[in-house]
Enzyme design. Structure first.
Site, short mmCIF file in Angstrom:
data_model
loop_
_atom_site.label_atom_id
_atom_site.label_comp_id
_atom_site.label_asym_id
_atom_site.label_seq_id
_atom_site.Cartn_x
_atom_site.Cartn_y
_atom_site.Cartn_z
N GLU A 1 -1.39 1.36 0.99
CA GLU A 1 -0.81 1.40 2.33
C GLU A 1 0.27 2.47 2.48
O GLU A 1 0.66 2.82 3.62
CB GLU A 1 -0.21 0.03 2.69
CG GLU A 1 1.16 -0.28 2.11
CD GLU A 1 1.15 -0.73 0.67
OE1 GLU A 1 2.21 -1.10 0.15
OE2 GLU A 1 0.06 -0.71 0.03
N HIS B 1 -0.31 0.94 -4.25
CA HIS B 1 0.07 0.83 -2.85
C HIS B 1 -0.82 1.72 -1.97
O HIS B 1 -0.40 2.80 -1.53
CB HIS B 1 1.53 1.21 -2.65
CG HIS B 1 2.49 0.24 -3.23
ND1 HIS B 1 2.86 -0.92 -2.58
CD2 HIS B 1 3.15 0.22 -4.43
CE1 HIS B 1 3.72 -1.60 -3.33
NE2 HIS B 1 3.90 -0.93 -4.45
N SER C 1 4.30 2.32 -7.85
CA SER C 1 5.76 2.33 -8.00
C SER C 1 6.17 0.99 -8.61
O SER C 1 6.50 0.05 -7.90
CB SER C 1 6.43 2.54 -6.63
OG SER C 1 7.83 2.51 -6.75
N CYS D 1 1.49 -5.79 -5.12
CA CYS D 1 2.59 -5.47 -6.04
C CYS D 1 3.19 -6.74 -6.66
O CYS D 1 2.52 -7.46 -7.37
CB CYS D 1 3.63 -4.63 -5.31
SG CYS D 1 4.72 -3.71 -6.43
N ARG E 1 16.22 6.52 -2.76
CA ARG E 1 16.91 5.23 -2.87
C ARG E 1 17.35 4.97 -4.30
O ARG E 1 18.50 4.57 -4.56
CB ARG E 1 15.99 4.11 -2.40
CG ARG E 1 16.55 2.70 -2.55
CD ARG E 1 15.42 1.67 -2.62
NE ARG E 1 14.60 1.85 -3.80
CZ ARG E 1 13.41 1.27 -3.98
NH1 ARG E 1 12.89 0.50 -3.04
NH2 ARG E 1 12.73 1.48 -5.10
N LYS F 1 8.71 3.81 -15.91
CA LYS F 1 8.22 3.33 -14.62
C LYS F 1 6.95 4.06 -14.22
O LYS F 1 6.86 5.29 -14.36
CB LYS F 1 9.29 3.52 -13.54
CG LYS F 1 8.94 2.89 -12.20
CD LYS F 1 10.09 3.02 -11.22
CE LYS F 1 9.77 2.30 -9.91
NZ LYS F 1 10.89 2.37 -8.94
#
Length: 267
Positions: free
Chosen positions: A241, A239, A196, A147, A253, A168
């Site tokens: 993971e 990502h 993200s 990232c 969040r 985004k």
């Protein structure tokens, strides 16, 4: 479970008897299954994401390890406090990334961190980050830059700047394989990876500077890319993971930040 977590905070110089299989500068060869792989994780996340990121990458290593034992040691760049990272766990298992400069590892994983500056070169950890990057280029078989770390790495190495999108990139995206490479040869032609991020690296910019795109988003944009030097550098914009609920936790969040007036948009 074949992943062993290092809590000794011991470092070993090149050629140490504790790690007789350190990579030579030239002529790298695949390690035999009987040998232990030494992997470093530079975890730069903060808050609840700190422990979650550690768990996610350790789980990924465990899933991929098959019968090869893996020894994982944990590091952070300067500026991460005990309060941000998990208190006693941080103190017991983590050491400064400066300790890497006195050793060699088979592989290194470096995570991102939410930027505070518009220009990544103005981040307070930039000097330490570039030190770790230059060390990894000469002292590992391979390294992964995840990232924001991917964006910072190519900016330092080749002056490639990231570009902000109008919206985004958030969700689980359909990706397609690009260049043929052993890392992706067993993947299906189409697969899905969480993303993200607001920013991205252009495929043309990467190609012009000797990078190979291993996978890209089916709609548009780069997913994973590499650069082969003495060491193989692997860059994730997505990502792999992430766990099944990670994106939902990030969304909550961001909603909470919006409610508190800390941001002007959610996505």
């Amino acid at each position: 479970m074949v992943v062993n977590i290092d809590s000794s905070h011991l470092t070993h110089g090149p050629g140490s008897a504790a790690h007789p299989h350190r990579p030579a500068a030239q002529g790298h060869r695949l390690l035999r299954a009987s040998q232990c792989l030494t992997i470093g994780l530079v975890n730069n996340m903060a808050g609840a994401a700190f422990k979650a990121t550690e768990s996610q990458f350790v789980s990924l290593l465990d899933s991929a390890s098959q019968d090869i034992p893996i020894h994982v040691s944990f590091y952070t760049l300067p500026g991460l406090s005990l309060a941000e990272s998990g208190g006693s766990h941080f103190a017991r298992h983590y050491q400064s990334a400066e300790a890497l400069l006195d050793t060699r590892l088979d592989g290194l994983i470096v995570t991102g961190r939410e930027p505070k500056m518009a220009d990544l070169r103005d981040e307070p950890y930039w000097g330490s980050f570039t030190q770790v990057l230059e060390w990894a280029r000469a002292n590992t078989y391979s390294s992964i830059w995840s990232c924001l770390a991917a964006h910072a790495a190519v900016l330092h190495m080749d002056g490639i700047g990231r570009r902000k999108s109008a919206d985004k990139n958030f969700g689980v995206f359909e990706c397609v394989r690009g260049s043929e490479h052993p890392l992706t040869q067993d993947l299906p032609a189409v697969f899905h990876i969480p993303h993200s991020r607001w920013n991205g690296i252009g495929q043309d910019d990467l190609a012009a500077r000797g990078y190979s795109v291993l996978s890209r988003l089916a709609a548009d944009g780069v997913d994973t890319f590499i650069k082969q030097e003495e060491s193989l550098l692997v860059f994730f914009q997505g990502h792999p993971e992430y766990e099944s609920d990670t994106l939902m936790r990030e969304y909550r969040r961001d909603v909470w930040r919006y409610v508190k007036g800390e941001t002007t948009s959610i996505l």
